[in-house]
Design an enzyme around this catalytic site. Structure first.
Site, PDB file in Angstrom:
ATOM      1  N   LEU A 105       0.805  -1.568   0.141  1.00 34.17           N
ATOM      2  CA  LEU A 105       0.225   0.771  -0.317  1.00 34.17           C
ATOM      3  C   LEU A 105       0.765   1.258  -0.029  1.00 34.17           C
ATOM      4  O   LEU A 105       0.873   1.832  -0.976  1.00 34.17           O
ATOM      5  CB  LEU A 105      -0.919   0.217   1.546  1.00 34.17           C
ATOM      6  CG  LEU A 105      -1.773   0.766   1.292  1.00 34.17           C
ATOM      7  CD1 LEU A 105      -2.791   1.198   0.245  1.00 34.17           C
ATOM      8  CD2 LEU A 105      -2.173   0.832   2.409  1.00 34.17           C
ATOM      9  N   TYR A 106       1.733   0.977   0.935  1.00 35.79           N
ATOM     10  CA  TYR A 106       3.067   2.671   0.769  1.00 35.79           C
ATOM     11  C   TYR A 106       4.356   1.767   1.265  1.00 35.79           C
ATOM     12  O   TYR A 106       4.119   0.992   2.148  1.00 35.79           O
ATOM     13  CB  TYR A 106       2.216   4.164   1.772  1.00 35.79           C
ATOM     14  CG  TYR A 106       1.881   3.806   3.146  1.00 35.79           C
ATOM     15  CD1 TYR A 106       3.359   3.472   4.210  1.00 35.79           C
ATOM     16  CD2 TYR A 106       1.029   2.835   3.403  1.00 35.79           C
ATOM     17  CE1 TYR A 106       2.888   4.060   5.810  1.00 35.79           C
ATOM     18  CE2 TYR A 106       0.591   2.632   4.993  1.00 35.79           C
ATOM     19  CZ  TYR A 106       1.447   2.428   5.826  1.00 35.79           C
ATOM     20  OH  TYR A 106       0.925   2.196   6.411  1.00 35.79           O
ATOM     21  N   GLY A 108       6.765   3.577   4.294  1.00 28.39           N
ATOM     22  CA  GLY A 108       6.561   4.412   4.894  1.00 28.39           C
ATOM     23  C   GLY A 108       7.472   5.871   4.407  1.00 28.39           C
ATOM     24  O   GLY A 108       9.241   5.654   4.619  1.00 28.39           O
ATOM     25  N   LYS A 109       6.993   7.146   4.946  1.00 26.57           N
ATOM     26  CA  LYS A 109       7.903   8.281   4.488  1.00 26.57           C
ATOM     27  C   LYS A 109       9.616   8.392   5.232  1.00 26.57           C
ATOM     28  O   LYS A 109      10.727   8.874   4.757  1.00 26.57           O
ATOM     29  CB  LYS A 109       7.310   9.655   4.559  1.00 26.57           C
ATOM     30  CG  LYS A 109       6.832   9.814   5.879  1.00 26.57           C
ATOM     31  CD  LYS A 109       6.237  10.892   6.199  1.00 26.57           C
ATOM     32  CE  LYS A 109       5.579  11.498   7.513  1.00 26.57           C
ATOM     33  NZ  LYS A 109       5.063  12.637   7.842  1.00 26.57           N
ATOM     34  N   HIS A 194      -4.011  -2.914  -2.756  1.00 23.51           N
ATOM     35  CA  HIS A 194      -3.733  -3.385  -1.438  1.00 23.51           C
ATOM     36  C   HIS A 194      -3.079  -4.455  -1.386  1.00 23.51           C
ATOM     37  O   HIS A 194      -2.426  -4.689   0.024  1.00 23.51           O
ATOM     38  CB  HIS A 194      -4.870  -3.463  -0.724  1.00 23.51           C
ATOM     39  CG  HIS A 194      -4.788  -3.483   0.716  1.00 23.51           C
ATOM     40  ND1 HIS A 194      -5.908  -4.404   1.211  1.00 23.51           N
ATOM     41  CD2 HIS A 194      -4.883  -2.451   1.739  1.00 23.51           C
ATOM     42  CE1 HIS A 194      -5.677  -4.502   2.878  1.00 23.51           C
ATOM     43  NE2 HIS A 194      -5.234  -3.252   2.476  1.00 23.51           N
ATOM     44  N   LYS A 196       0.226  -7.226  -1.146  1.00 21.58           N
ATOM     45  CA  LYS A 196       1.042  -7.568  -0.268  1.00 21.58           C
ATOM     46  C   LYS A 196       2.007  -8.325  -0.686  1.00 21.58           C
ATOM     47  O   LYS A 196       1.867  -9.498  -0.098  1.00 21.58           O
ATOM     48  CB  LYS A 196       1.441  -7.644   1.282  1.00 21.58           C
ATOM     49  CG  LYS A 196      -0.086  -6.848   1.490  1.00 21.58           C
ATOM     50  CD  LYS A 196      -0.040  -4.892   1.867  1.00 21.58           C
ATOM     51  CE  LYS A 196      -1.253  -3.948   2.225  1.00 21.58           C
ATOM     52  NZ  LYS A 196      -1.889  -4.549   3.736  1.00 21.58           N
ATOM     53  N   ASP A 201      14.794 -12.578  -5.679  1.00 25.22           N
ATOM     54  CA  ASP A 201      14.394 -13.036  -6.653  1.00 25.22           C
ATOM     55  C   ASP A 201      13.346 -14.387  -6.860  1.00 25.22           C
ATOM     56  O   ASP A 201      12.567 -14.071  -7.507  1.00 25.22           O
ATOM     57  CB  ASP A 201      15.909 -13.592  -6.327  1.00 25.22           C
ATOM     58  CG  ASP A 201      17.056 -13.007  -6.120  1.00 25.22           C
ATOM     59  OD1 ASP A 201      16.722 -12.433  -7.195  1.00 25.22           O
ATOM     60  OD2 ASP A 201      18.014 -13.265  -5.764  1.00 25.22           O
TER      61      ASP A 201
END
Length: 529
Positions: A105-106, A108-109, A194, A196, A201
């Site tokens: 989803l993202y 973390g910044k 969404h 994950k 490899d």
């Protein structure tokens, strides 16, 4: 001769590992040789930083590529011994030789260490290519301040688009006036990328977790590791299809954000914000073929473990040929048949908002016992949030109470239990959040689960109508793997306690009218929790 399954649980790392004989893959992809490691809990920052050694041996013969919706394909016996293995992204990334693809989803910044590790791997391995897929809404939400996109753009700046690509999916469900007026803080309620999928490899981790600090430190989640080139290739095909339906991040020093999103000329379809209908039509062509079952395998050649990849791409398919919800529905319906009556199941979701049809399937399963595990309001990731999102823990409490009422109304209170998971309080010292999701089924006459579902889905309206989800159903007769799944199922309840109707009568559990009105309004304008 295959080694017998062995098991070892590390209390320190929080991971549960297993060795598997004769595990195969089936459903919408070729059957594969496979080594799987079941991981439960977050295991704190070890997932990204631990210096834990991975010792393993394995052997397998090459399998022919067949699959079946009804039969289980054979593969040769896999002999492997995996001892003290703690999955860890930077450990795997630093040794990557050919490819890394990460779907989340993202990022973390502030995940500078993760990005630095990828950077070092690219420097060390000239043949390595990296692709990262996130959601455009969530990945750019903080811009022009530091964001997921601005962090990842450093990789592009240093290595260029020939070796690094940053893809951002944008839902076709949020366009025009709706996109203009819906606040950034809540616009993800109209659809997200969404999935994950974390591949290095030929190893892939399937999870419900994103790549950010809280998931690495104090958030309970699940991780399953599959060591298989074919599995990595199959989900790589899913990944590639969605990446090719996404925007690209490019470096732009003149922009205040340091980046821009562009629609690549190599994408054959129009951008979702320009022509949503044509975009969906093109997406349907590219994705639907990946979800189709293949040829039937004779039952006599079946192995003792099968993996069924199931995905939900509802916003991109017309007609919708997603297979996660149909697969889950067929499994739960089977529990109510005479042959499977008195099975036991455990279902968990961090955000408790199962669809009415899913709830009915659980309640009509004729289970000897059923357990639902969800986050306590004080373990909900939105606890203490400002604005509209701060109402979400109360909204989920309302849904939990509705479930308990439905259980009581059907006279199932003695067989179906709702548990809330709490480990401290969110945003306080030693406070954890709960984000695990999945299903375990133990069949009549057995003591350990033989079926489990792992992946990104929250089993909500959003999951089945607005978001992109990737999951895997594990079906096994392997006693070692069953034991591992049972240990995982049990470990996730270490901090969970039963709650009944009386709990929701307490003052702190009352759900205000403003919360119910907000839930109604989100649904009215086409969103979902």
């Amino acid at each position: 001769m295959a080694s017998s399954p062995t098991s070892q649980t590390s209390k320190d790392s929080g991971f549960t590992h297993h060795n598997v004989d004769q595990m195969i893959v089936r459903r919408t992809l070729p059957h594969y040789r496979l080594v799987a490691i079941t991981c439960t809990r977050n295991a704190s920052r070890r997932l990204c930083r631990a210096q834990r050694r991975c010792n393993s041996t394995q052997s397998a013969t090459t399998a022919s590529l067949n699959a079946s919706p009804a039969g289980i394909a054979p593969i040769a016996t896999i002999t492997n011994e995996l001892d003290k293995l703690a999955p860890r992204f930077d450990h795997k990334i630093s040794r990557a030789k050919r490819r890394i693809y990460l779907s989340t989803l993202y990022v973390g910044k502030t995940e500078h260490e993760l990005v630095a590790t990828i950077h070092q791997a690219l420097e060390a391995n000239p043949d390595l290519k990296v692709s990262i897929l996130t959601d455009a809404l969530r990945g750019t939400r903080e811009a022009p301040k530091a964001s997921c996109a601005s962090l990842l753009s450093y990789l592009l700046r240093d290595f260029g688009p020939d070796r690094v690509e940053i893809c951002m999916y944008h839902t076709p469900n949020l366009t025009g006036v709706r996109k203009a007026v819906i606040p950034k803080r809540i616009n993800e309620g109209w659809g997200l990328q969404h999935m994950k999928l974390y591949c290095v490899d030929d190893e892939i981790i399937m999870s419900g977790a994103n790549l950010s600090d809280d998931y690495f430190t104090n958030r309970q989640d699940r991780y399953h590791v599959f060591k298989s080139a074919e599995i990595a290739e199959y989900y790589g095909g899913i990944y590639r299809a969605v990446a090719d339906l996404s925007y690209r991040v490019i470096v732009d020093e003149k922009d205040s954000s340091g980046f821009r999103l562009v629609w690549p000329t190599t994408n054959v379809q129009p951008a979702p914000l320009d022509d949503p209908k044509a975009y969906i039509a093109s997406a349907t062509k590219s994705l639907s073929t990946l979800l189709k079952p293949q040829a039937t395998i004779p039952s006599g050649k079946r192995g003792n473990t099968s993996i069924y990849p199931v995905c939900q791409f509802t916003p991109l398919l017309n007609p919708d040929t997603s297979n996660e919800l149909p697969a889950l529905t067929s499994m739960l319906r089977a529990l109510s048949t005479p042959a499977l009556r008195s099975s036991r199941w455990t279902f968990t979701a961090g955000y408790f908002n199962m669809t009415p049809s899913f709830r009915d399937l659980l309640l009509t399963s004729n289970a000897a016992s059923g357990t639902v595990v969800t986050a306590s309001p004080w373990a909900n990731g939105f606890y203490g949030s400002k604005g509209v999102t701060g109402m979400l823990p109360a909204a989920y409490t309302f849904m939990s109470r509705s479930f308990i009422d439905a259980v009581a109304k059907r006279g199932l209170s003695s067989s179906i239990t709702l548990k809330e998971w709490r480990r401290g309080t969110v945003n306080e010292p030693a406070g954890w959040t709960y984000h695990a999701k999945g299903l375990w089924i133990t069949l009549p006459g057995e003591t350990q689960p033989s079926v489990s579902l792992i992946g990104s889905s929250n089993y909500t309206k959003r999951s089945y109508s607005l978001d992109l989800e990737a999951n895997a159903v594990i079906v096994t007769r392997n006693e070692g793997l069953q034991k591992r799944l049972g240990e995982e199922e049990k470990a996730l309840q270490d901090y969970a306690k039963p709650v009944g109707r009386e709990e929701f009568m307490k003052t702190e559990r009352r759900v205000g009218l403003h919360v119910r009105l907000s839930m109604w309004f989100v649904t009215l304008v086409g969103g979902a929790l």
